[in-house]
Design a protein around this motif. Structure first.
Motif, mmCIF file in Angstrom:
data_model
loop_
_atom_site.group_PDB
_atom_site.id
_atom_site.type_symbol
_atom_site.label_atom_id
_atom_site.label_comp_id
_atom_site.label_asym_id
_atom_site.label_seq_id
_atom_site.Cartn_x
_atom_site.Cartn_y
_atom_site.Cartn_z
ATOM 1 N N ALA A 13 0.658 -1.365 0.078
ATOM 2 C CA ALA A 13 0.354 0.045 0.262
ATOM 3 C C ALA A 13 1.276 1.415 -0.101
ATOM 4 C CB ALA A 13 -1.041 0.427 1.266
ATOM 5 N N GLU A 14 2.232 1.439 0.221
ATOM 6 C CA GLU A 14 3.059 2.414 0.935
ATOM 7 C C GLU A 14 3.843 2.546 -0.651
ATOM 8 O OE1 GLU A 14 4.388 2.183 4.669
ATOM 9 O OE2 GLU A 14 5.568 0.755 4.163
ATOM 10 N N ILE A 15 3.130 1.340 -2.175
ATOM 11 C CA ILE A 15 3.721 1.043 -3.262
ATOM 12 C C ILE A 15 4.385 3.593 -3.429
ATOM 13 C CG2 ILE A 15 2.649 0.896 -4.664
ATOM 14 C CD1 ILE A 15 5.874 -0.634 -5.180
ATOM 15 N N HIS A 16 3.354 3.748 -3.550
ATOM 16 C CA HIS A 16 3.960 5.718 -4.332
ATOM 17 C C HIS A 16 4.985 6.470 -3.531
ATOM 18 C CE1 HIS A 16 0.956 5.752 -1.068
ATOM 19 N NE2 HIS A 16 1.250 7.142 -0.400
ATOM 20 N N VAL A 17 4.940 5.995 -1.540
ATOM 21 C CA VAL A 17 6.084 6.945 -1.368
ATOM 22 C C VAL A 17 7.300 5.983 -1.640
ATOM 23 C CG1 VAL A 17 6.673 6.856 1.200
ATOM 24 C CG2 VAL A 17 4.610 7.360 0.421
ATOM 25 N N ALA A 18 7.651 4.902 -2.178
ATOM 26 C CA ALA A 18 8.809 4.199 -2.859
ATOM 27 C C ALA A 18 8.908 4.662 -3.836
ATOM 28 C CB ALA A 18 8.748 3.000 -2.869
ATOM 29 N N ALA A 19 8.014 4.702 -4.783
ATOM 30 C CA ALA A 19 7.618 5.583 -6.091
ATOM 31 C C ALA A 19 8.788 7.249 -6.379
ATOM 32 C CB ALA A 19 6.871 5.648 -6.696
ATOM 33 N N GLN A 20 7.771 7.672 -5.058
ATOM 34 C CA GLN A 20 8.682 9.211 -5.025
ATOM 35 C C GLN A 20 9.716 9.181 -4.080
ATOM 36 O OE1 GLN A 20 5.605 10.296 -1.988
ATOM 37 N NE2 GLN A 20 4.144 10.871 -3.589
ATOM 38 N N ASP A 41 18.326 7.437 -18.290
ATOM 39 C CA ASP A 41 18.021 9.139 -17.977
ATOM 40 C C ASP A 41 17.425 10.143 -17.354
ATOM 41 O OD1 ASP A 41 20.795 9.611 -19.537
ATOM 42 O OD2 ASP A 41 19.401 8.948 -21.416
ATOM 43 N N ASP A 42 16.333 9.690 -17.707
ATOM 44 C CA ASP A 42 14.835 9.732 -16.549
ATOM 45 C C ASP A 42 14.224 8.775 -16.123
ATOM 46 O OD1 ASP A 42 14.740 12.780 -17.838
ATOM 47 O OD2 ASP A 42 14.257 11.798 -19.833
ATOM 48 N N PHE A 43 13.312 8.616 -14.733
ATOM 49 C CA PHE A 43 13.171 8.279 -14.815
ATOM 50 C C PHE A 43 11.244 7.660 -14.453
ATOM 51 C CE2 PHE A 43 10.894 6.298 -10.178
ATOM 52 C CZ PHE A 43 11.443 5.105 -10.318
ATOM 53 N N ASP A 44 10.734 6.566 -15.101
ATOM 54 C CA ASP A 44 9.150 7.119 -14.587
ATOM 55 C C ASP A 44 8.855 6.399 -13.653
ATOM 56 O OD1 ASP A 44 6.639 6.824 -15.671
ATOM 57 O OD2 ASP A 44 6.445 5.865 -18.439
ATOM 58 N N THR A 45 7.907 7.066 -12.939
ATOM 59 C CA THR A 45 7.062 6.875 -11.758
ATOM 60 C C THR A 45 6.478 6.216 -11.151
ATOM 61 O OG1 THR A 45 8.296 9.345 -10.889
ATOM 62 C CG2 THR A 45 6.689 7.979 -9.215
ATOM 63 N N GLU A 46 5.289 6.019 -12.607
ATOM 64 C CA GLU A 46 4.340 5.220 -12.726
ATOM 65 C C GLU A 46 4.827 3.959 -13.314
ATOM 66 O OE1 GLU A 46 1.138 7.844 -15.089
ATOM 67 O OE2 GLU A 46 0.929 9.502 -13.432
ATOM 68 N N ALA A 47 5.748 3.844 -14.534
ATOM 69 C CA ALA A 47 5.655 3.007 -14.458
ATOM 70 C C ALA A 47 6.625 1.799 -13.731
ATOM 71 C CB ALA A 47 7.267 2.889 -16.067
ATOM 72 N N GLN A 49 5.772 2.149 -10.486
ATOM 73 C CA GLN A 49 4.972 1.954 -9.863
ATOM 74 C C GLN A 49 4.083 0.873 -10.555
ATOM 75 O OE1 GLN A 49 3.342 4.775 -7.998
ATOM 76 N NE2 GLN A 49 1.440 3.874 -7.413
ATOM 77 N N ARG A 50 4.052 0.979 -10.984
ATOM 78 C CA ARG A 50 2.383 -0.601 -11.847
ATOM 79 C C ARG A 50 3.245 -1.761 -12.318
ATOM 80 N NH1 ARG A 50 2.375 3.402 -15.716
ATOM 81 N NH2 ARG A 50 3.295 2.180 -17.308
ATOM 82 N N ARG A 51 4.996 -1.544 -12.566
ATOM 83 C CA ARG A 51 5.894 -2.775 -11.963
ATOM 84 C C ARG A 51 5.846 -3.943 -11.188
ATOM 85 N NH1 ARG A 51 8.916 -0.356 -15.387
ATOM 86 N NH2 ARG A 51 10.864 0.561 -13.677
ATOM 87 N N HIS A 52 6.076 -2.874 -10.221
ATOM 88 C CA HIS A 52 6.428 -2.871 -8.862
ATOM 89 C C HIS A 52 5.395 -3.449 -7.219
ATOM 90 C CE1 HIS A 52 10.058 -1.820 -9.902
ATOM 91 N NE2 HIS A 52 10.691 -2.603 -9.191
ATOM 92 N N GLU A 53 4.262 -2.707 -8.061
ATOM 93 C CA GLU A 53 3.113 -3.298 -7.208
ATOM 94 C C GLU A 53 2.958 -5.149 -6.887
ATOM 95 O OE1 GLU A 53 0.083 -1.233 -9.065
ATOM 96 O OE2 GLU A 53 0.501 0.852 -7.555
ATOM 97 N N GLU A 54 2.723 -5.179 -8.146
ATOM 98 C CA GLU A 54 2.130 -7.028 -8.130
ATOM 99 C C GLU A 54 3.842 -7.396 -7.478
ATOM 100 O OE1 GLU A 54 0.652 -10.477 -7.976
ATOM 101 O OE2 GLU A 54 -0.236 -8.964 -8.013
ATOM 102 N N ARG A 55 4.854 -7.282 -8.479
ATOM 103 C CA ARG A 55 6.091 -8.030 -7.583
ATOM 104 C C ARG A 55 6.169 -8.010 -5.763
ATOM 105 N NH1 ARG A 55 10.852 -5.799 -11.881
ATOM 106 N NH2 ARG A 55 9.578 -6.996 -13.537
#
Length: 178
Positions: A13-20, A41-47, A49-55
């Motif tokens: 549930a805290e994955i968004h904090v980790a992504a930030q 070069d550029d970090f895609d926060t949403e991508a 977060q999506r990849r790691h939610e299930e993992r």
């Protein structure tokens, strides 16, 4: 500072904090006097977060599992260490490790504490025998930490990444848990 800030497992549930945190940390790579330490070069926060939610929800005996510990300054995550399993069943006895601290928290012992937290967990996980990591060859501070914790240099691969126009060699290191 290292002994004061709490380290704990990050819940799904805290994955968004980790992504930030990952976005802030990645923005420091190769900027503001920092060496390049992230392979993009550029970090895609949403991508991310999506990849790691299930993992984070997968059991350690399932391909693609991942565990993430964070160090928190109040509600803000400022450092992390992650362990993850292979996508192949036959390799699930090995975990890969990643580590990162935001600039103002480096050099205080937090990185070592994060590493020790993850390695203690890995040693208690009966299915794991090895922890592997990759580190940029020019990142001497990180390499010294990993060596001090018992990791061995296995190989160097030349020109693995090109970030901000810089060719980067990658060092593979490993630690036998038992």
């Amino acid at each position: 500072m290292a002994s004061v800030l709490p380290i704990r497992i990050v819940r799904p549930a805290e994955i968004h904090v980790a992504a930030q945190h990952m976005a802030r940390h990645s923005d420091e790579s190769g900027r503001g006097g920092d060496i390049v330490f992230a392979p993009f070069d550029d970090f895609d926060t949403e991508a991310w977060q999506r990849r790691h939610e299930e993992r984070f929800r997968l059991a350690v005996d399932e391909p693609g599992w991942e565990r993430l510990w964070g160090v928190f300054d109040g509600a803000r995550m400022v450092g992390h260490v992650d362990l993850g399993g292979s996508m192949v069943h036959a390799s699930l006895h090995r975990a890969r490790l990643g580590l990162g601290l935001e600039r103002s928290y480096r050099g205080s012992g937090i990185g070592r504490n994060l590493m020790e937290t993850a390695l203690t967990w890995a040693r208690e996980e009966p299915s794991l025998a090895w922890v592997d990591l990759g580190v940029f060859a020019h990142n001497r501070v990180a390499r010294c930490l990993y060596e001090a914790l018992g990791f061995s240099h296995i190989a160097t691969t030349v020109d693995v990444f090109r970030v901000h126009g810089q060719s980067i060699d990658d060092v593979t290191m490993t630690l036998r848990l038992r």
